[in-house]
Design a protein around this motif. Sequence first.
Motif, mmCIF file in Angstrom:
data_model
loop_
_atom_site.group_PDB
_atom_site.id
_atom_site.type_symbol
_atom_site.label_atom_id
_atom_site.label_comp_id
_atom_site.label_asym_id
_atom_site.label_seq_id
_atom_site.Cartn_x
_atom_site.Cartn_y
_atom_site.Cartn_z
ATOM 1 N N GLY A 135 1.028 0.415 69.369
ATOM 2 C CA GLY A 135 2.026 -0.584 69.064
ATOM 3 C C GLY A 135 1.962 -1.331 67.830
ATOM 4 O O GLY A 135 0.708 -1.460 67.333
ATOM 5 N N ILE A 136 2.870 -2.245 67.266
ATOM 6 C CA ILE A 136 2.926 -2.981 66.344
ATOM 7 C C ILE A 136 2.996 -4.327 66.438
ATOM 8 O O ILE A 136 4.253 -4.789 67.024
ATOM 9 N N ILE A 137 2.358 -5.227 65.863
ATOM 10 C CA ILE A 137 2.734 -6.633 65.937
ATOM 11 C C ILE A 137 3.105 -7.258 64.520
ATOM 12 O O ILE A 137 2.360 -6.958 63.677
ATOM 13 N N LEU A 138 4.311 -7.553 64.379
ATOM 14 C CA LEU A 138 4.860 -7.823 63.078
ATOM 15 C C LEU A 138 4.941 -9.499 63.214
ATOM 16 O O LEU A 138 5.735 -9.962 63.740
ATOM 17 N N LEU A 139 4.078 -9.945 62.365
ATOM 18 C CA LEU A 139 4.160 -11.448 62.023
ATOM 19 C C LEU A 139 5.265 -11.923 61.031
ATOM 20 O O LEU A 139 4.862 -11.350 59.837
ATOM 21 N N ASN A 140 6.403 -12.472 61.638
ATOM 22 C CA ASN A 140 7.642 -12.752 60.542
ATOM 23 C C ASN A 140 7.758 -11.644 59.626
ATOM 24 O O ASN A 140 7.810 -11.797 58.439
ATOM 25 N N SER A 141 8.201 -10.679 60.224
ATOM 26 C CA SER A 141 8.681 -9.367 59.390
ATOM 27 C C SER A 141 9.990 -9.728 58.532
ATOM 28 O O SER A 141 10.840 -10.551 59.041
ATOM 29 N N CYS A 142 9.984 -9.247 57.274
ATOM 30 C CA CYS A 142 11.283 -9.232 56.616
ATOM 31 C C CYS A 142 12.072 -8.211 56.732
ATOM 32 O O CYS A 142 12.806 -8.071 55.835
ATOM 33 N N LEU A 143 11.753 -7.226 57.490
ATOM 34 C CA LEU A 143 12.421 -5.983 57.592
ATOM 35 C C LEU A 143 13.879 -6.114 58.141
ATOM 36 O O LEU A 143 13.988 -7.121 58.833
ATOM 37 N N PRO A 144 14.972 -5.477 57.627
ATOM 38 C CA PRO A 144 16.341 -5.509 58.224
ATOM 39 C C PRO A 144 16.131 -5.089 59.744
ATOM 40 O O PRO A 144 15.361 -4.364 60.198
ATOM 41 N N GLU A 145 17.120 -5.822 60.328
ATOM 42 C CA GLU A 145 17.017 -5.640 62.020
ATOM 43 C C GLU A 145 17.262 -4.278 62.504
ATOM 44 O O GLU A 145 16.299 -3.761 63.566
ATOM 45 N N GLN A 146 18.252 -3.549 61.781
ATOM 46 C CA GLN A 146 18.236 -2.297 62.177
ATOM 47 C C GLN A 146 17.069 -1.312 62.183
ATOM 48 O O GLN A 146 16.851 -0.322 62.991
ATOM 49 N N GLU A 147 16.560 -1.558 60.920
ATOM 50 C CA GLU A 147 15.170 -0.777 61.010
ATOM 51 C C GLU A 147 14.164 -0.913 61.985
ATOM 52 O O GLU A 147 13.324 -0.209 62.380
ATOM 53 N N LEU A 148 13.874 -2.303 62.114
ATOM 54 C CA LEU A 148 13.154 -2.749 63.328
ATOM 55 C C LEU A 148 13.551 -1.891 64.696
ATOM 56 O O LEU A 148 12.746 -1.229 65.323
ATOM 57 N N VAL A 149 14.766 -1.852 64.872
ATOM 58 C CA VAL A 149 15.175 -1.277 66.107
ATOM 59 C C VAL A 149 14.762 0.218 66.126
ATOM 60 O O VAL A 149 14.235 0.840 67.107
#
Lengths: 348, 348
Positions: A135-149
């Motif tokens: 699993g991954i915890i992303l603190l204040n990610s700046c990746l685009p939403e679609q990529e996160l999905v």
Amino acid sequence: MRRADLERSVNTASSGGAVTLQMVAAEAGVSPSTVSRILNGTARVKESKVRAVEAAISKLRFTPDPVARSLARGRSMSVGVVTQSLGSPFYGEVLSAIEERLIRANYAALFISGHYREADERRSVDHLLARRVEGIILLNSCLPEQELVNLARGAPLILTGRAVTAARIHCLDVDSTAGARLATDYLIDQGHRRIAHLAGPADHADALQRLAGYRKALSAARIPFAKELVVDGDYTAAGGMRGIDALLDSRQEFTAVFAANDETAYGAMLALHRRGLSVPKQVSVIGYDDLPASRFTIPPLTSVHRATAELGERAAEAIIELIEGRTVTRSDTPSTLAVRESTRSLRR
Amino acid sequence: MRRADLERSVNTASSGGAVTLQMVAAEAGVSPSTVSRILNGTARVKESKVRAVEAAISKLRFTPDPVARSLARGRSMSVGVVTQSLGSPFYGEVLSAIEERLIRANYAALFISGHYREADERRSVDHLLARRVEGIILLNSCLPEQELVNLARGAPLILTGRAVTAARIHCLDVDSTAGARLATDYLIDQGHRRIAHLAGPADHADALQRLAGYRKALSAARIPFAKELVVDGDYTAAGGMRGIDALLDSRQEFTAVFAANDETAYGAMLALHRRGLSVPKQVSVIGYDDLPASRFTIPPLTSVHRATAELGERAAEAIIELIEGRTVTRSDTPSTLAVRESTRSLRR
DNA sequence: TTAGGTTCTGCAAGCGCTTTCATAAGTGAC
DNA sequence: GTCACTTATGAAAGCGCTTGCAGAACCTAA
């Protein structure tokens, strides 16, 4: 036990030990399966064997090899944590809490930083995935939403500072609006009307929320929003200095400044000081994050306090839940205002 | 194999994780050994097969499983890093550099903190060893020397901030004396004679070195050492405040303060401010570490600058050398003085 | 005593990759 | 064309642990 022996037993117990579960089994006169079962509590084993195995384990100083274990179980028992900057004090506190909680649950934490840059963050995530984190915890990610999905299909994700709704994604501490509102309301309450805002980077969800909270507070108080009182910043002290300089150079009048984060506030206070303006006498300053250092600035900084340790702990707990297939019930940690000496009332 | 067949029948470039080397081999029409050899460059393989395998790899989006790899190779490819506090800005910078360098060399970094407590540190080290790290970097360890020597038998060690000579131990940045000397010399050079020192915790080698450097500078300038001008601190801002209060309460005269680290200096400056003493007008203050925030304190803090990034990078490089059985040539990174506005000259 | 259940516990087959070892193929040299 | 030798490649045996399966051991009830 002599002191030296004690040390040896404590520290070398698990080291490069060529001791394997097989050897324990042989020593105890049972099969490896039995040892494994005792180790994991996956089946009942006759008391006498349990004792024999335990004796063998401590005699040989056996520690199971996590690598072999991971392979056999098909689980890496590790989670990745992408922070924007390992060096930032704000993240530091969060990371400590995550670390602590994860270790307690027998997960290893892999920290890696994204440097607030999309490409770096992407690379970091790929790295973690290649390492087979669960699993991954992303603190204040700046990746685009679609990529996160998309990412979430590969591994469950915990996000802080932004809201993305999708399967296997859980968001924490998504809204800074309320915190910003708290800060601005407080200034208004103290009689300030001309309140400047040193904003954060426009591509950060939380920076926009802070701006939004500021605007909301103004409009709730029927103070017209003056866009010339808002200047862009970048969450750094240098940015805060530039912001104040810009404001002053363009001859704006203001009695208070709401900075998007504490570092920005530090820069702002220094710039004001350089221009001969006293904080809080002539200008009140308020920050966001309440870094540990903010108690010791001159003057000590009033700031929106976030429960960092709690945030970290919840993030860790949430990722564990997600990994183990449970659902997480959302609960934001509320922010509070730490009032110190960088603000003063205009009323008398 | 059942699994491999299943995947094949489904015949998807399935999402990252489930693809195994076996599947790549099947897809490319070669044996697993061949794929492995290509992956690792451990033997020459006919050009046509190399291409077939590479095609299969990218078609299936294969990434070798590091866990399986570790087990087969008997190497975990990970190193442990014990920091005292994940949250401290000083360590943060060092950690970033370590992380970066280690990743580049294909090692995973396991960060864990020791909280400046012997027991915690021991626990952390045990944890790392249990995780089968191949080496450990201990940032300012507070474990007893003998214990470190023992530990080194289990895994090579890199130590910062202290000097321990033993096999498989390499020390970096062992001496703060010179840095302290730099700071104190500077103050003396500016005409200060009554220089107070806010010391670090007495059980930290580097704190003692800083004190030693301070004393050396004094005696070199024939300034008698006055023990009442030295007060204990704990490397925190709160400790710095207490230190100044103690000094002032006991009516010591001094025109300058050398703080054992920047955080202490922050506290000192605040305490002076509270007592109505201006920095640098009435008292000059100098810190140690040159944290990023020190450029933005009021006034900006003069401090001993350490090449943190370089230190981290060297630590990482050194542990890799040690792990791979090479010897490391020692080289300390020199400190410099970042002169800013918290100090002033008494001469005219 | 025996059938029918329960527990225990060992065997052996993996987990995904690396690495001998041995065979197959390729190369010259005579 | 054959022999000795180099080179490419596959089969198989692990690395250390887990786990499904089935046999052994032990009970309990009739």
